[in-house]
Design a protein around this motif. Structure first.
Motif, PDB file in Angstrom:
ATOM      1  N   ARG A   1       0.843  -1.189   0.000  1.00  0.00           N
ATOM      2  CA  ARG A   1       0.000   0.000   0.000  1.00  0.00           C
ATOM      3  C   ARG A   1       0.887   1.252   0.000  1.00  0.00           C
ATOM      4  O   ARG A   1       2.082   1.164   0.249  1.00  0.00           O
ATOM      5  N   PRO A   2       0.311   2.428  -0.268  1.00  0.00           N
ATOM      6  CA  PRO A   2       1.076   3.665  -0.074  1.00  0.00           C
ATOM      7  C   PRO A   2       1.638   3.737   1.342  1.00  0.00           C
ATOM      8  O   PRO A   2       0.970   3.354   2.314  1.00  0.00           O
ATOM      9  N   LEU A   3       2.855   4.235   1.463  1.00  0.00           N
ATOM     10  CA  LEU A   3       3.638   4.073   2.685  1.00  0.00           C
ATOM     11  C   LEU A   3       3.388   5.192   3.699  1.00  0.00           C
ATOM     12  O   LEU A   3       4.276   5.984   4.014  1.00  0.00           O
ATOM     13  N   TRP A   4       2.167   5.235   4.243  1.00  0.00           N
ATOM     14  CA  TRP A   4       1.848   6.220   5.270  1.00  0.00           C
ATOM     15  C   TRP A   4       0.635   5.768   6.077  1.00  0.00           C
ATOM     16  O   TRP A   4      -0.185   4.981   5.614  1.00  0.00           O
ATOM     17  N   GLU A   5       0.545   6.284   7.304  1.00  0.00           N
ATOM     18  CA  GLU A   5      -0.621   6.104   8.169  1.00  0.00           C
ATOM     19  C   GLU A   5      -0.843   7.391   8.961  1.00  0.00           C
ATOM     20  O   GLU A   5       0.091   8.146   9.209  1.00  0.00           O
TER      21      GLU A   5
END
Length: 453
Positions: free
Chosen positions: A115-119
Motif C-alpha cells: 500500500r502507499p507508505l503512510w498512516e
C-alpha cells in the motif's frame, strides 16, 4: 513510472522488522471552546470523505524483476483510506504517559509495502480538553523537513477557519517535483560531475573533504549501550522547552541555538549514562543531518536532500562551559567545509555519513562488536515561523518528531521549533535504551547548568 532516488532506496533496502524506516510526528491540539464529545470523530469522518488523494500519498513502491532490481513508484488507483486513517482513544486518565505509550506502539509497527507508505492516527481522550494526531511516513517517501513542511500546509493562523484539509488531500505535495524532473541517468551524471569538482581532483580529494569536515576521531566513536542490537519495539518520549531560555545561553556564550541544543543533549546523555554506570571515557559523537532544501523546498536527491556533519558531544567533559565550547568548535568546522561544496557534493557527503552506520545495521551480529561511526543521530528541523497555528479551530500546542533508530544506533533525538518553544521527540529501542523518559529530566538539568554559565 518514477524512479526512486539513490538515497531514498537506501531506506527501502535497509528496512527489516527490527529496523523500521519510517519517520513520524505527534501533534498535540487543544479542542475549540464548546467542542462536544463527537468533535474528533467528526473530524475523522470528514477526512475519510475527501474526494481525492494527492499523487504523493497515492503511490506505492515497486521492485519487479523487469526493473532489474531498481526501485520505482507506481500509483495506487484503489487506495483504501479506512486502512490509512485510524481513530483511537486513550485509556483513562489520558495523560501524556498514556499518549506516549500509544505512540510508542504505533511507531514500532512496519508500514505495508503493498500500500502507499503512510498512516495517520487521530487520538481522542487526551486530558486537558485535548486530542492528538500521529502520522508516520516512510523515509523513502519524505524526509523529516519535507514531512514537517507538508504538515504545516494543513494549518492556519485563523482560529475560526474550518474545512482545513488533511496532508494527504492537499493539491500539491512538495517532495518529488525534483525527483520527477531528473531521470536516473541525469541524476547519476550530475553526481559524477560534482564528484569531479570536489577540492583538488578525484576520490582522494573527496575523502580529504570528508575528513576535514569532521572532528578528530570521527567515525571512531566509543562503544555505548546505544550501539547495540535492537528489537522492533519502540519507546517514545517528548517535552517542550521555552526557546527564550536557550536564546539567553546563546547570547551569553556566542553559540548558535543549535549548539545550545546539542549541549543540552550532551549534558543529558552524560547524566543518563552515569545513572546506568555506562559512561565511556571518550566523548560521544552525534550525526547531525543538514537539510539541502531551499526556501521553496527544492533540493537534490529526490525525497531525501540531506548532508551530514558529526558533532562532538563532549560527554567526557564535566564542565558544561567547556563542553559547549567543544561542541561549537566541532560544528563550526563541519559547517565551514559544507559551505565550500555544491548541493550534490553535500548530498554525497550525507550519503557517506548515513551509510557509515550501514554495516552494523544490515549485517547480523555486527552491531555492538565493532567501533560505531557515531553514537546517535540528533536532528534539528526548523518549524513554522508563524504562531499560534490552528487546524479546524483547534489550536496546535506542540509538535514532536518521532524518527528512525538503527541496529547499532538505538537512540534518536529530533527537535523542532514552534510558538517560541523547542519540541523534543526522543525515539529509542524499548529494550536497548532503558528508562528513556529519564532523558527528559536530564535535558532540563543540562539546560539549568548552561543557564548558570
Amino acid at each position: 513510472m518514477t524512479a526512486v532516488g539513490p538515497l531514498d532506496a537506501m531506506f527501502l533496502l535497509g528496512e527489516t522488522r527490527e529496523q523500521a524506516m519510517h519517520v513520524g510526528g505527534l501533534m498535540l491540539f487543544e479542542l475549540p471552546e464548546g467542542a462536544g464529545r463527537e468533535f474528533v470523530s467528526r473530524l475523522y469522518q470528514e477526512m475519510l470523505a475527501v474526494d481525492s488523494v494527492s499523487p504523493m500519498f497515492a503511490r506505492r513502491v515497486r521492485n519487479r524483476p523487469v526493473d532489474l532490481g531498481y526501485w520505482s513508484w507506481e500509483q495506487d488507483d484503489e487506495i483504501d483510506l479506512e486502512y490509512h486513517l485510524r481513530l483511537s482513544a486513550l485509556a483513562r486518565p489520558g495523560r501524556y504517559r498514556e499518549l506516549f505509550e500509544l505512540t510508542s506502539r504505533l511507531h514500532g509497527t512496519l508500514l505495508d509495502r503493498r500500500r502507499p507508505l503512510w498512516e495517520m492516527h487521530l487520538i481522542e481522550g487526551v486530558e486537558g480538553h485535548r486530542f492528538a494526531l500521529y502520522t508516520k511516513v516512510h523515509h523513502a517517501l519524505l524526509d523529516g523537513v519535507s514531512a514537517l513542511r507538508l504538515m504545516q500546509q494543513m494549518l492556519t493562523t485563523d482560529p475560526a477557519r474550518t474545512g482545513m484539509p488533511a496532508p494527504f488531500a492537499l493539491p500539491d505535495s512538495p517532495p518529488s517535483s525534483v525527483q520527477r524532473d531528473q531521470s536516473r541517468l541525469g541524476l547519476f551524471g550530475r553526481a559524477v560531475a560534482d564528484l569531479a569538482e570536489l577540492p583538488a581532483v578525484g576520490l582522494r580529494s573527496a575523502v580529504r573533504a570528508l575528513r576535514a569536515e569532521h572532528p578528530p576521531g570521527a567515525f571512531q566513536a566509543p562503544r555505548t549501550i546505544f550501539n547495540q542490537p535492537i528489537t522492533g519495539s519502540r519507546r517514545f518520549a517528548a517535552q517542550s522547552w521555552p526557546m527564550e531560555r536557550l536564546e539567553k545561553v546563546r547570547a551569553l556564550t556566542g553559540a548558535t541555538l543549535n549548539d545550545v541544543m546539542l549541549a543540552m543533549c550532551g549534558g543529558a546523555l552524560r547524566r543518563y549514562l552515569q545513572e546506568q554506570n555506562a559512561l565511556p571515557d571518550k566523548g560521544l559523537t552525534a550525526l547531525v543531518p543538514v537539510s539541502l532544501r531551499g526556501a521553496e523546498g527544492n533540493g537534490p536527491g529526490g525525497a531525501n536532500s540531506l548532508a551530514t556533519l558529526i558533532a562532538d558531544l563532549a560527554t567526557d567533559e564535566r564542565d558544561p562551559g567547556r563542553r559547549l565550547r567543544r561542541i561549537m568548535d566541532s560544528t563550526s568546522r563541519g559547517k565551514r567545509t559544507l559551505s565550500e561544496l555544491s548541493p550534490v557534493q553535500n548530498l554525497m557527503i550525507g550519503a557517506l555519513g548515513i551509510g557509515s552506520a550501514g554495516p552494523a545495521a544490515v549485517l547480523p551480529g555486527l552491531a555492538g562488536r565493532t567501533t560505531p561511526p557515531f553514537n546517535l543521530v540528533i536532528s534539528n528541523i526548523p518549524g513554522p515561523a508563524e504562531s499560534p497555528l490552528y487546524w479546524n479551530q483547534s489550536r496546535l500546542l506542540g509538535m514532536y518528531p518521532a524518527s528512525i533508530v538503527l541496529n547499532g544506533q538505538a537512540l534518536n533525538i529530533s527537535v523542532t521549533s514552534y510558538d517560541q518553544q523547542l519540541h523534543f521527540g526522543l525515539t529509542g529501542c524499548r529494550r536497548t535504551v532503558p528508562h528513556l523518559q529519564r532523558l527528559l529530566v536530564h535535558l532540563e538539568h543540562a539546560l539549568q547548568e548552561l543557564e548558570k554559565l
